[in-house]
Write an enzyme that holds these catalytic residues in place. Structure first.
Site, PDB file in Angstrom:
ATOM      1  N   ARG A 198      15.793  21.390  -2.873  1.00 32.09           N
ATOM      2  CA  ARG A 198      15.355  22.593  -2.173  1.00 32.09           C
ATOM      3  C   ARG A 198      16.363  23.714  -2.372  1.00 32.09           C
ATOM      4  NH1 ARG A 198      13.924  22.194   3.892  1.00 32.09           N
ATOM      5  NH2 ARG A 198      13.096  24.267   3.460  1.00 32.09           N
ATOM      6  N   CYS A 257      20.370  26.399   6.857  1.00 31.63           N
ATOM      7  CA  CYS A 257      19.529  25.343   6.280  1.00 31.63           C
ATOM      8  C   CYS A 257      18.154  25.961   6.087  1.00 31.63           C
ATOM      9  CB  CYS A 257      19.498  24.126   7.205  1.00 31.63           C
ATOM     10  SG  CYS A 257      19.012  24.516   8.912  1.00 31.63           S
TER      11      CYS A 257
END
Length: 299
Positions: A198, A257
């Site tokens: 990611r 995040c």
């Protein structure tokens, strides 16, 4: 002395045995099936633990009432961050804490079944309200069960309402504008806690744009745990962060995040390693990529 970072299962058992002023929170959650957090809590939890739901109690969203009927989330909540899990404002969060019976003189212990991913959010939020006496149960419910700890099911009885008072924040919050203004400057080191694919932008299952904040370093939050599900020893964490930072000032770190939740284990791990508290960009990637004017890096 209060527990302010981690607490072990034997230490928690001793607090419970001696009837200390204590509140335990079960923060178990499932991003794919949000209702599962409450279901697994009702199936089994540490006796006396209160359930804290990421969506309903620890985020400004949905407008659903939490325990005690207090509206903790929704449009009227004036969120303190953007992203998929925006922080509720401190006043509304304090209302929920009062409704469930947490007082300023209590020790709080938080745990989950998810490697500290979700309970870390509540640990940070309590620090953000000035409540230092909060610790993460090292190893979570799995460590409690492995030690033969008792379990309860169903819902716990309600607590007497308190008047939880907000105090000076003990942790620092930054927003997208602050991060953007300091990109590529030595006074800021962005640390991305998402999984490497990611971070690199190879996949993006949750947000509309793939990639990362330019210049961000990658440390998946799961890297902080050993094979036993507990945080690695302080010396090992220190060595790993020193290698990652490669001479950058640890005080310059800003954690992020996807939505400001799984960044917390990195922030907590740095404190376990002996570093002073570092900053959180709570909106994180989901907030950053919502504005097409903000730069994106891949690879």
């Amino acid at each position: 002395m209060p527990y302010t970072l981690l607490i072990s299962v034997p230490e928690l058992q001793e607090l419970l045995h001696t009837h200390q002023r204590l509140m335990v929170f079960d923060c178990s959650f499932d991003l794919a099936t949000p209702s599962r957090g409450l279901a697994v809590y009702q199936h089994e939890h540490i006796p006396g633990a209160v359930h804290a739901d990421l969506d309903l109690n620890l985020s400004a969203r949905h407008g659903a009432p939490g325990p005690g009927g207090v509206l903790v989330a929704g449009a009227a909540d004036s969120p303190c961050s953007g992203g998929r899990h925006p922080l509720p404002n401190r006043e509304r969060f304090a209302m929920w804490l009062s409704a469930i019976g947490l007082a300023n003189d209590m020790q709080a212990v938080v745990y989950d079944r998810n490697g500290g991913n979700y309970c870390g959010r509540l640990w940070w939020m309590l620090k953000w309200l000035g409540h230092d006496a909060v610790a993460v149960l090292d190893g979570g419910l799995q460590a409690w069960q492995a030690a033969g700890g008792a379990l309860a099911s169903g819902d716990e009885p309600g607590h007497f309402q308190t008047n939880f008072e907000i105090r000076e924040p003990l942790r620092r919050l930054v927003d997208a504008q602050q991060v953007w203004q300091r990109l590529h400057q030595p006074g800021q080191t962005v640390l991305d806690a998402r999984a490497a694919p990611r971070y690199r932008g190879e996949i993006e299952p949750l947000d509309p744009v793939a990639g990362h904040i330019p210049g961000a370093l990658n440390r998946p939050f799961s890297d902080n745990l050993g094979a036993d599900g507990r945080f690695k020893p302080a010396a090992q964490l220190r060595a790993e962060f020193e290698q990652l930072l490669a001479g950058r000032d640890p005080a310059s770190v800003v954690h992020q995040c996807g939505s400001g939740v799984s960044a917390i284990p990195n922030l907590l791990a740095m404190e376990i390693a002996g570093y002073p508290p570092t900053a959180l960009y709570a909106g994180s990637w989901s907030d950053w990529c919502s504005d097409p004017a903000r730069p994106v890096e891949r690879g």
